[in-house]
Design an enzyme around this catalytic site. Sequence first.
Site, PDB file in Angstrom:
ATOM      1  CE1 TYR A 143      -3.887   2.628   0.601  1.00 16.57           C
ATOM      2  CE2 TYR A 143      -2.457   3.253   2.440  1.00 16.57           C
ATOM      3  CZ  TYR A 143      -3.626   3.405   1.559  1.00 16.57           C
ATOM      4  OH  TYR A 143      -4.258   4.609   1.432  1.00 16.57           O
ATOM      5  CG  ASP A 238       5.749   3.686   0.890  1.00 16.12           C
ATOM      6  OD1 ASP A 238       6.085   4.550   1.687  1.00 16.12           O
ATOM      7  OD2 ASP A 238       4.650   3.439   0.466  1.00 16.12           O
ATOM      8  CE  LYS A 266       0.956   4.905   8.187  1.00 14.64           C
ATOM      9  NZ  LYS A 266       1.002   4.302   7.103  1.00 14.64           N
TER      10      LYS A 266
END
Length: 425
Positions: A143, A238, A266
């Site tokens: 994702y 990522d 995050k």
Amino acid sequence: MDHRSKKLFERAQQLIPGGVNSPVRACLGVDSDPLFVAHAKGSHLTTVDGTTFVDYVQSWGPMLLGHAHPVVASAIHAAVDRGTSYGAPCEDEVVLAEAVIDALPAVEMVRMVNSGTEATMSALRLARGVTGRNKVIKFVGCYHGHADAFLASAGSGVATLSIPGTPGVPEATVRDTLLAPYNDLTAVAELFALHGKDIAAIIVEPVAGNMGLVLPVDGFLQGLRDLCTEHGALLIFDEVITGFRVNYGGAQKRFGITPDLTTLGKIIGGGLPVGAYGGRADLMRRIAPCGEVYQAGTLSGNPLAMAAGIATLTELKKSDYDALEARVAALAGELQNILAAKGVPVRVNTIASMFTVFFTDQPVTDFASAKTANAALYTSYYKQMRDKGIYLAPSPFEAAMVSFAHTDADLAALLDAARAITLTA
Ligand SMILES: *Cc1c(COP(=O)(O)O)cnc(C)c1O
């Protein structure tokens, strides 16, 4: 017991699609209603119903120091009084950029954005802009946020809801997204053989966290590096989850692989909305205003988010990652034993401060093997653990997150709850 949460959820559903501002929170995958949070501190969160849980979601990763860490909270408080957005540069943007560049070996320059989604979307634009190529390879079950190009066979909420891609994404947009199974170098080599001259980049979670936790097999990341170099494509790590989590220098440091571009999010925002993308200076200088690849943001480099990020990284730099990893490895091993003793098939994957319980008897190395996990067993596990005060991700395709604030008693509480539940194969 969940009376206020239920009432709020009813109201929310009239006002907000599904009652939530991000799909997985609706708990549809585990046949439950969401709990509304009143406040959180350290390893714990407390609902509007007054129930306190040991939190193994940690806002899906950002809260590696735990909730409302005093140093982070006071940095945010102080920043508020200096004004919450300027639309002009401020010193903290420079300080956070320095901290990020100092930590991540492959990042020479960095641009701040407001979410992981923005980071990956911008990194892909840059990769396409500098290579003059359009295609991107992504891995099934990974994702990378909700930008159009990445919503082909994605993990996280897309996996939970079984949306095959999604309506609203034009076919033309995902036509340039090439898919390979995670950990399958042969499939990647075949894509390069077919489309080599058109491939701008590979984007990969160097440790996959959105199909549940899946580790890269030996040689996988190096193989991607080699294929990209050979074919003139860029390698994008990522690291929105892994950055500052698998160690202070991210997966690129842990595995010793140098991606061309890195995306972050995050943890670097310390719980405020932040993302970032960075990498080789010659590539990053192609971004406006020093280059021609456009990318902008009214709130980017927001002073509150920068202050939270700086405080978070300063604390993390002093934290003992190895000690936390050892405790989580022991926890995951014991959890595996406890669940296996109930006679159910179970595999617990773990690295650093993350783990995922897969109710399957196969090793989980990609999305296909992740999907062999028994969803009904996960639902039963989730519901019973929640009843016993353990707050887990409401989806079998996520990683449990442990923070530096989790005490031995918190870890013991998870194991005690697991001992007390009933699971039948
Ligand atoms: C969470 C996540 C994103 C998206 O970040 P948002 O801040 O939710 O937009 C991208 N990539 C990975 C690996 C993620 O885990």
